[in-house]
Design a protein around this motif. Structure first.
Motif, mmCIF file in Angstrom:
data_model
loop_
_atom_site.group_PDB
_atom_site.id
_atom_site.type_symbol
_atom_site.label_atom_id
_atom_site.label_comp_id
_atom_site.label_asym_id
_atom_site.label_seq_id
_atom_site.Cartn_x
_atom_site.Cartn_y
_atom_site.Cartn_z
ATOM 1 N N GLY A 152 17.398 25.579 -18.391
ATOM 2 C CA GLY A 152 18.067 26.624 -18.725
ATOM 3 C C GLY A 152 19.089 26.094 -19.886
ATOM 4 N N ALA A 153 19.587 24.992 -19.717
ATOM 5 C CA ALA A 153 20.404 24.393 -20.988
ATOM 6 C C ALA A 153 19.497 24.073 -22.323
ATOM 7 N N HIS A 154 18.184 23.784 -22.048
ATOM 8 C CA HIS A 154 17.530 23.614 -23.291
ATOM 9 C C HIS A 154 17.024 24.959 -23.920
ATOM 10 N N ILE A 155 16.863 25.906 -23.232
ATOM 11 C CA ILE A 155 16.708 27.283 -23.660
ATOM 12 C C ILE A 155 17.976 27.903 -24.386
ATOM 13 N N GLY A 156 18.900 27.725 -23.593
ATOM 14 C CA GLY A 156 20.238 28.123 -24.246
ATOM 15 C C GLY A 156 20.466 27.258 -25.522
ATOM 16 N N ARG A 157 20.128 26.022 -25.719
ATOM 17 C CA ARG A 157 20.577 25.439 -26.988
ATOM 18 C C ARG A 157 19.563 26.009 -27.964
ATOM 19 N N MET A 158 18.439 26.217 -27.859
ATOM 20 C CA MET A 158 17.616 26.963 -28.826
ATOM 21 C C MET A 158 18.149 28.426 -29.161
ATOM 22 N N PHE A 216 17.661 39.803 -23.672
ATOM 23 C CA PHE A 216 16.783 40.072 -22.656
ATOM 24 C C PHE A 216 15.780 39.063 -22.205
ATOM 25 N N ILE A 217 15.761 38.515 -20.832
ATOM 26 C CA ILE A 217 15.112 37.609 -20.770
ATOM 27 C C ILE A 217 13.844 37.970 -19.701
ATOM 28 N N GLY A 218 12.587 37.413 -20.011
ATOM 29 C CA GLY A 218 11.678 37.737 -19.279
ATOM 30 C C GLY A 218 10.350 37.180 -19.023
ATOM 31 N N GLY A 219 9.274 37.321 -18.697
ATOM 32 C CA GLY A 219 8.435 36.143 -18.531
ATOM 33 C C GLY A 219 8.224 35.651 -17.236
ATOM 34 N N GLY A 220 7.091 35.035 -16.719
ATOM 35 C CA GLY A 220 6.794 34.648 -15.564
ATOM 36 C C GLY A 220 7.826 33.751 -14.985
ATOM 37 N N VAL A 221 8.113 32.610 -15.698
ATOM 38 C CA VAL A 221 8.950 31.529 -15.401
ATOM 39 C C VAL A 221 10.488 31.854 -15.442
ATOM 40 N N ALA A 222 10.927 33.250 -15.989
ATOM 41 C CA ALA A 222 12.303 33.546 -16.173
ATOM 42 C C ALA A 222 12.734 33.943 -14.565
ATOM 43 N N ARG A 223 11.894 34.040 -13.666
ATOM 44 C CA ARG A 223 12.633 34.666 -12.285
ATOM 45 C C ARG A 223 12.437 33.545 -11.350
ATOM 46 N N ILE A 224 12.471 32.058 -11.949
ATOM 47 C CA ILE A 224 12.508 30.977 -11.065
ATOM 48 C C ILE A 224 13.731 30.780 -10.265
ATOM 49 N N GLY A 225 14.807 31.692 -10.323
ATOM 50 C CA GLY A 225 15.909 31.520 -9.756
ATOM 51 C C GLY A 225 17.189 32.102 -10.609
ATOM 52 N N PRO A 226 18.076 32.351 -10.200
ATOM 53 C CA PRO A 226 19.291 33.035 -10.770
ATOM 54 C C PRO A 226 20.069 31.806 -11.359
ATOM 55 N N LEU A 227 19.792 30.546 -11.142
ATOM 56 C CA LEU A 227 20.266 29.515 -11.961
ATOM 57 C C LEU A 227 19.903 29.310 -13.066
ATOM 58 N N LEU A 228 18.567 29.737 -13.433
ATOM 59 C CA LEU A 228 17.910 29.677 -14.873
ATOM 60 C C LEU A 228 19.083 30.660 -15.682
ATOM 61 N N LEU A 229 19.232 31.776 -15.471
ATOM 62 C CA LEU A 229 20.061 32.788 -16.503
ATOM 63 C C LEU A 229 21.269 32.227 -16.393
ATOM 64 N N ALA A 230 21.897 31.921 -15.380
ATOM 65 C CA ALA A 230 23.242 31.129 -15.463
ATOM 66 C C ALA A 230 23.325 29.877 -16.348
ATOM 67 N N SER A 231 22.465 29.295 -16.264
ATOM 68 C CA SER A 231 22.416 28.011 -17.344
ATOM 69 C C SER A 231 22.302 28.292 -18.714
ATOM 70 N N ILE A 232 21.173 29.251 -18.754
ATOM 71 C CA ILE A 232 21.101 29.847 -20.288
ATOM 72 C C ILE A 232 22.198 30.385 -20.877
ATOM 73 N N ARG A 233 22.873 31.146 -20.084
ATOM 74 C CA ARG A 233 24.304 31.829 -20.578
ATOM 75 C C ARG A 233 25.207 30.872 -20.801
ATOM 76 N N GLN A 234 25.596 29.839 -19.811
ATOM 77 C CA GLN A 234 26.496 28.858 -20.145
ATOM 78 C C GLN A 234 26.136 28.118 -21.467
ATOM 79 N N SER A 235 24.918 27.701 -21.477
ATOM 80 C CA SER A 235 24.446 26.951 -22.939
ATOM 81 C C SER A 235 24.897 27.606 -24.058
ATOM 82 N N VAL A 236 24.529 29.103 -24.113
ATOM 83 C CA VAL A 236 24.756 29.859 -25.364
ATOM 84 C C VAL A 236 26.045 30.051 -25.569
ATOM 85 N N TYR A 237 27.003 30.164 -24.721
ATOM 86 C CA TYR A 237 28.145 30.527 -24.840
ATOM 87 C C TYR A 237 28.910 29.419 -25.422
ATOM 88 N N GLN A 238 28.536 28.036 -24.889
ATOM 89 C CA GLN A 238 29.059 26.647 -25.090
ATOM 90 C C GLN A 238 28.954 26.564 -26.612
#
Lengths: 405, 405
Positions: free
Chosen positions: A316-322, A336-358
């Motif tokens: 999530g942090a890598h995706i968020g950095r991109m 909007f985040i989608g695709g088969g890997v997007a749903r591996i858990g709520p932590l992914l979305l949370a860490s994407i968000r954190q990384s983007v906002y930072q």
């Protein structure tokens, strides 16, 4: 078949308003275009007489709609929506207002090559027409989504890394053997973005759809339209570098986000963690199955496995950095985040968000909304059919909009 | 003043064609809109009668044009183009076809605050009007470019890092005390992009303009329009990370391209090289002046100084790495490089190119053209005036294009 070129700009604008709104009263439709009221009513009557629009209430399939609501006429013809996934194929017939008339999905292997797959697509389309009692000539347009890069003008795939043998195959020619209707091909993530745009009634003008699967791709809606770029490769974000010291990607460069956070990278990290003994659960799964998948990792993460959580957060942090780079450049309202890997858990979305906002500028994220793509039935085939509608009956408007003499 | 809202869509389309083409024959103009020939000729006659368009040949200022060429009428009124730089202010009056009627430039310090600067802008505008014999009421619109982020809808600056005191100052209100004409404010790099777009006759639909100076910014033309994003911050590429291990930027994050390759970073690297004895030439300059500038470094690089060359190449590589991410995402046809630091030597452009081509996908760079912004006289004030034209007389078309009910 309807000759869309003979529509006036005003008539086309009315069809466009109806298509995006999903239905309007006469008064709403008349006031949505720059016509006098009497001229607007004349145009509406003419469109009804030519069976291009109709009152929704007279159709039994229209359910609870108000009788006086106008919509694109079901008598105009039908659209075909075809969605090719890496391991599945979906074929549907849709009315011009995107009512799904018939939709079948079955497993398929894109690696078996396009000829066999499209022979099957043609069978499925023929069977769908038979079930609905629709002749080949009634098809207004065919939209096809494929899981690889497409040169939109030619409809051909370009250097498709996951689709060997597809580059020289013309989907358009193959379908033209049986159908006079125009065929439009685009990559799956542009189709996903366009379908999302239509479901949101065209109300968001500038947003992104990110698909995380075997690769990482991005569909761009800009000024309310799909943005494809000079060569159709816009949104190819999988090879944005997030770490110059990162691993070498199959593209030859170091630290591409796809090499560090897409499905195969996540599975690889899971296997490494299992082998290093960081997770008894993953170690046992690896022993039993000989390999780990993103589903295994997602299950472990949701069960609270610390090593699995760390991997999800890192991806999530890598995706968020991109995405932070993309947000600084594009300042979208929504991702909007989608695709088969997007749903591996709520932590992914949370860490994407954190990384983007930072990592993004405060001004760019002030109103930024990052969420999962809404899960919708038939999303892929609807997106493909929306493309076919846009490129046929609304194409004059699009050209007007893009072309400048 | 002309009431642009009363123009029909067709009339507005004709004015738009004339504005972007720089002049068309009657036949060309008639065939550029979706009208019957007789209706087109009627509309042209009506626009001429209302003094919105005119035959270019009758104006002595039109030089060698063919007599029958139509253009936007000089009798319609004038536009004001105002270009605020970090250390200069430019004020110009322009005819609706962007003929510069009057243009003055003088040194100014944005750090002295907006009130004093805009008092001077109003003086300059009044003097220009007096020289041209133009009353305040003849102004159709005022365009202002500023060197900082702008919320386009309000015309206010937002968190301007280089412009303390400007955030609460309304340029619009200040000019409204003297002029009824609408005022539009945008950042300098969007203005540069729009001016470039107009000079290229609107022929490129998707391109970028990069400005390298004290900061690094980007103007985006997408679908033939300036793209500003959700909050007006699109193109804020200076804070894209190019090295997670890089130095801390004033924004608080590490490795922003602006912290590694904009003017101050280049000057800092030059001083470090001088102090380390890597360049006798730079060392002597540093001793003499107490500091080094990007101009010093550029001179040393052009004279073949190896340490200076290495610094220019390193800055170019960082900028290219940022642009590679942007190219993968946006797939533009052209990138134009401008700004004060861009001209520190041919090596900068060469190393930007090398870095972009190496780090972007082959499909995205197949037709990509990276070059300097063409140097044009009065570019800043013309860009500002183009914005004023677009947002006044052509605004209905723009709203039509972006708005979807």
């Amino acid at each position: 078949m309807v000759d869309w070129q003979r529509l006036s700009d005003g008539e086309r604008a009315m069809l466009e308003r109806l298509f995006w709104s999903g239905g309007l009263s006469r008064g709403e439709l008349a006031s949505s275009v720059d016509f006098s009221k009497s001229k607007a009513n004349l145009a509406i009557s003419s469109l009804i007489a030519r069976e291009l629009i109709e009152e929704g209430g007279v159709q039994p399939s229209s359910g609870g709609r108000r009788a006086e609501v106008l919509r694109l006429s079901h008598r105009m013809g039908v659209l075909a929506g075809i969605d090719i996934g890496a391991t599945s194929v979906d074929v549907a017939l849709l009315a011009p207002d995107m009512t799904v008339l018939d939709h079948r999905s079955e497993p398929a292997e894109v690696r078996d090559g396009p000829a066999a797959l499209f022979a099957r697509v043609r069978d499925l389309l023929r069977e769908a027409r038979e079930r609905c009692g629709i002749g080949a000539a009634q098809l207004l347009g065919i939209g096809v989504g494929v899981p690889g890069p497409v040169a939109f003008d030619s409809g051909m795939l370009v250097n498709p890394p996951l689709l060997p043998g597809w580059e020289s195959f013309s989907i358009r020619d193959c379908l033209a053997e049986e159908y006079a209707a125009p065929v439009f091909v685009d990559n799956d993530v542009n189709i996903m973005a366009l379908g999302t745009h239509w479901r949101l009634r065209g109300q968001l003008q500038n947003f992104l759809v990110i698909k995380i699967g075997t690769g990482i791709g991005c569909g761009i809606i800009c000024h309310g339209m799909v943005y494809r770029g000079r060569d159709g490769s816009a949104g190819d974000v999988g090879h944005i570098c997030v770490d110059p010291q990162g691993p070498i990607c199959h593209c030859g460069n170091a630290g591409c986000v796809e090499a560090m956070a897409a499905g195969p990278a996540i599975a690889r990290m899971a296997e490494a963690a299992a082998r290093a003994g960081e997770s008894p659960r993953l170690m046992e799964l690896l022993k039993r199955n000989g390999a780990l998948t993103t589903v295994d990792l997602g299950n472990a993460s949701r069960a609270g496995d610390a090593a699995a959580n760390a991997i999800v957060q890192q991806a999530g942090a890598h995706i968020g950095r991109m995405l932070a780079a993309v947000v600084n450049f594009f300042n979208p309202s929504h991702i909007f985040i989608g695709g088969g890997v997007a749903r591996i858990g709520p932590l992914l979305l949370a860490s994407i968000r954190q990384s983007v906002y930072q990592r993004s500028l405060a001004l760019s994220t002030r109103h930024l909304n990052i969420q999962y793509v809404p899960e919708v039935e038939s999303a892929g085939v609807i997106g493909a059919a929306v493309m076919a509608v846009q490129e046929t009956m609304l194409a004059g408007a699009g050209r007007e909009r893009n072309g400048r003499s």
